[in-house]
Design a protein around this motif. Structure first.
Motif, mmCIF file in Angstrom:
data_model
loop_
_atom_site.group_PDB
_atom_site.id
_atom_site.type_symbol
_atom_site.label_atom_id
_atom_site.label_comp_id
_atom_site.label_asym_id
_atom_site.label_seq_id
_atom_site.Cartn_x
_atom_site.Cartn_y
_atom_site.Cartn_z
ATOM 1 N N PRO A 295 -2.089 0.190 -11.624
ATOM 2 C CA PRO A 295 -2.677 -0.390 -10.416
ATOM 3 C C PRO A 295 -1.584 -0.848 -9.454
ATOM 4 O O PRO A 295 -0.527 -1.290 -9.864
ATOM 5 C CB PRO A 295 -3.474 -1.571 -10.950
ATOM 6 C CG PRO A 295 -2.745 -1.997 -12.176
ATOM 7 C CD PRO A 295 -2.152 -0.742 -12.759
ATOM 8 N N ARG A 296 -1.889 -0.715 -8.181
ATOM 9 C CA ARG A 296 -0.964 -1.117 -7.115
ATOM 10 C C ARG A 296 -1.561 -2.273 -6.328
ATOM 11 O O ARG A 296 -2.769 -2.448 -6.278
ATOM 12 C CB ARG A 296 -0.748 0.056 -6.151
ATOM 13 C CG ARG A 296 0.158 1.122 -6.654
ATOM 14 C CD ARG A 296 0.432 2.146 -5.574
ATOM 15 N NE ARG A 296 -0.689 3.038 -5.342
ATOM 16 C CZ ARG A 296 -0.970 4.097 -6.105
ATOM 17 N NH1 ARG A 296 -0.239 4.387 -7.141
ATOM 18 N NH2 ARG A 296 -1.991 4.847 -5.823
ATOM 19 N N PHE A 297 -0.652 -3.010 -5.685
ATOM 20 C CA PHE A 297 -1.114 -3.987 -4.716
ATOM 21 C C PHE A 297 -1.860 -3.240 -3.626
ATOM 22 O O PHE A 297 -1.352 -2.239 -3.113
ATOM 23 C CB PHE A 297 0.069 -4.666 -4.011
ATOM 24 C CG PHE A 297 0.467 -5.998 -4.558
ATOM 25 C CD1 PHE A 297 -0.438 -7.025 -4.686
ATOM 26 C CD2 PHE A 297 1.785 -6.227 -4.904
ATOM 27 C CE1 PHE A 297 -0.054 -8.257 -5.171
ATOM 28 C CE2 PHE A 297 2.181 -7.444 -5.378
ATOM 29 C CZ PHE A 297 1.268 -8.463 -5.520
ATOM 30 N N PRO A 298 -3.031 -3.694 -3.237
ATOM 31 C CA PRO A 298 -3.645 -3.108 -2.041
ATOM 32 C C PRO A 298 -2.728 -3.383 -0.842
ATOM 33 O O PRO A 298 -2.127 -4.454 -0.743
ATOM 34 C CB PRO A 298 -4.972 -3.865 -1.918
ATOM 35 C CG PRO A 298 -5.261 -4.375 -3.298
ATOM 36 C CD PRO A 298 -3.917 -4.656 -3.899
ATOM 37 N N ASN A 299 -2.604 -2.414 0.036
ATOM 38 C CA ASN A 299 -1.711 -2.558 1.191
ATOM 39 C C ASN A 299 -2.020 -3.788 2.028
ATOM 40 O O ASN A 299 -1.121 -4.442 2.553
ATOM 41 C CB ASN A 299 -1.760 -1.299 2.065
ATOM 42 C CG ASN A 299 -1.070 -0.129 1.404
ATOM 43 O OD1 ASN A 299 -0.110 -0.299 0.656
ATOM 44 N ND2 ASN A 299 -1.556 1.063 1.666
ATOM 45 N N TRP A 300 -3.302 -4.119 2.166
ATOM 46 C CA TRP A 300 -3.653 -5.250 3.015
ATOM 47 C C TRP A 300 -3.191 -6.578 2.416
ATOM 48 O O TRP A 300 -2.856 -7.510 3.151
ATOM 49 C CB TRP A 300 -5.148 -5.261 3.328
ATOM 50 C CG TRP A 300 -6.051 -5.426 2.152
ATOM 51 C CD1 TRP A 300 -6.524 -4.449 1.328
ATOM 52 C CD2 TRP A 300 -6.603 -6.647 1.663
ATOM 53 N NE1 TRP A 300 -7.328 -4.989 0.362
ATOM 54 C CE2 TRP A 300 -7.405 -6.338 0.540
ATOM 55 C CE3 TRP A 300 -6.505 -7.974 2.056
ATOM 56 C CZ2 TRP A 300 -8.087 -7.294 -0.197
ATOM 57 C CZ3 TRP A 300 -7.201 -8.937 1.338
ATOM 58 C CH2 TRP A 300 -7.981 -8.584 0.229
ATOM 59 N N ILE A 301 -3.118 -6.668 1.100
ATOM 60 C CA ILE A 301 -2.616 -7.903 0.480
ATOM 61 C C ILE A 301 -1.107 -8.012 0.703
ATOM 62 O O ILE A 301 -0.596 -9.072 1.055
ATOM 63 C CB ILE A 301 -2.970 -7.958 -1.014
ATOM 64 C CG1 ILE A 301 -4.489 -8.098 -1.166
ATOM 65 C CG2 ILE A 301 -2.244 -9.113 -1.705
ATOM 66 C CD1 ILE A 301 -4.984 -8.075 -2.581
ATOM 67 N N SER A 302 -0.411 -6.892 0.516
ATOM 68 C CA SER A 302 1.031 -6.897 0.807
ATOM 69 C C SER A 302 1.271 -7.266 2.260
ATOM 70 O O SER A 302 2.196 -8.026 2.571
ATOM 71 C CB SER A 302 1.637 -5.525 0.513
ATOM 72 O OG SER A 302 1.676 -5.302 -0.873
ATOM 73 N N ALA A 303 0.443 -6.737 3.162
ATOM 74 C CA ALA A 303 0.601 -7.042 4.591
ATOM 75 C C ALA A 303 0.418 -8.537 4.854
ATOM 76 O O ALA A 303 1.155 -9.126 5.662
ATOM 77 C CB ALA A 303 -0.387 -6.220 5.420
ATOM 78 N N ILE A 304 -0.536 -9.167 4.185
ATOM 79 C CA ILE A 304 -0.760 -10.610 4.368
ATOM 80 C C ILE A 304 0.443 -11.402 3.867
ATOM 81 O O ILE A 304 0.939 -12.310 4.553
ATOM 82 C CB ILE A 304 -2.059 -11.056 3.657
ATOM 83 C CG1 ILE A 304 -3.268 -10.513 4.412
ATOM 84 C CG2 ILE A 304 -2.125 -12.576 3.517
ATOM 85 C CD1 ILE A 304 -4.583 -10.680 3.683
ATOM 86 N N ILE A 305 0.941 -11.061 2.684
ATOM 87 C CA ILE A 305 2.083 -11.781 2.120
ATOM 88 C C ILE A 305 3.319 -11.592 3.004
ATOM 89 O O ILE A 305 4.019 -12.553 3.338
ATOM 90 C CB ILE A 305 2.353 -11.310 0.674
ATOM 91 C CG1 ILE A 305 1.202 -11.758 -0.241
ATOM 92 C CG2 ILE A 305 3.689 -11.845 0.168
ATOM 93 C CD1 ILE A 305 1.249 -11.170 -1.637
#
Length: 182
Positions: free
Chosen positions: A91-101
């Motif tokens: 599993p990968r981090f969803p891109n939108w969560i990485s974008a928020i962080i």
């Protein structure tokens, strides 16, 4: 250079081998655990340098700058790589969560730069409990993705949503505290 600052510099140097390990996981899964070990070493060195700086009375302006930079670099690089389908298996981090962080980290970095540009006022934004909780949960989420092949998707989703909520709350809190001092 003080010992705590040397430890912070070493932490930054550990980021490159950490990245190499993350990039190798697609080819050999055991690198997942090497990367986890490196991330834990990076985290423990963060605790150690802070402890030594306080205990030995070696808190410096350079250390106050270097320590958060090391933390931000580690977190941002991990988020980018762990959300990339080119470097990381499921599993990968969803891109939108990485974008928020990453957005939060960039926002804080811009805020720190602004504080140095406004020399007439002394603005103090030291980490508070919510900020520390945010960092803890973000690093926990990175560890969870590293161990994702051992965790259920439900646990990952709950953790990711918790990270998003706490990251947002922390951003609002720091912004409020900073603006209030202007």
């Amino acid at each position: 250079m003080s010992l705590p600052n040397l430890i912070s510099c070493a932490r930054i140097c550990f980021i490159f081998p950490f990245v190499i390990c993350l990039m190798q996981v697609q080819h050999q899964d055991h690198y997942r655990y090497v990367a986890l070990g490196m991330l834990l070493a990076i985290g423990l060195s963060d605790v150690l340098d802070g402890y030594l700086a306080r205990k030995r009375g070696e808190i410096t302006k350079f250390g106050k700058f270097l320590d958060p930079i090391a933390d931000k670099l580690t977190l941002v690089i991990a988020c980018v790589l762990l959300s990339s389908d080119k470097f990381w298996p499921e599993p990968r981090f969803p891109n939108w969560i990485s974008a928020i962080i990453i957005s939060r980290e960039l926002f804080f970095t811009l805020g720190i730069v602004a504080v140095f540009i406004i020399p007439k006022r002394k603005i103090v934004l030291s980490p508070d409990k919510l900020g520390r909780l945010t960092t803890f949960l973000q690093i926990t989420a990175v560890i969870a993705v590293l161990l994702g092949n051992h965790l259920s998707l439900t646990i990952l989703l709950i953790l990711w949503w918790l990270v998003v909520v706490v990251t947002f709350a922390s951003t609002v809190n720091y912004t409020y505290r900073g603006v209030k001092q202007l």
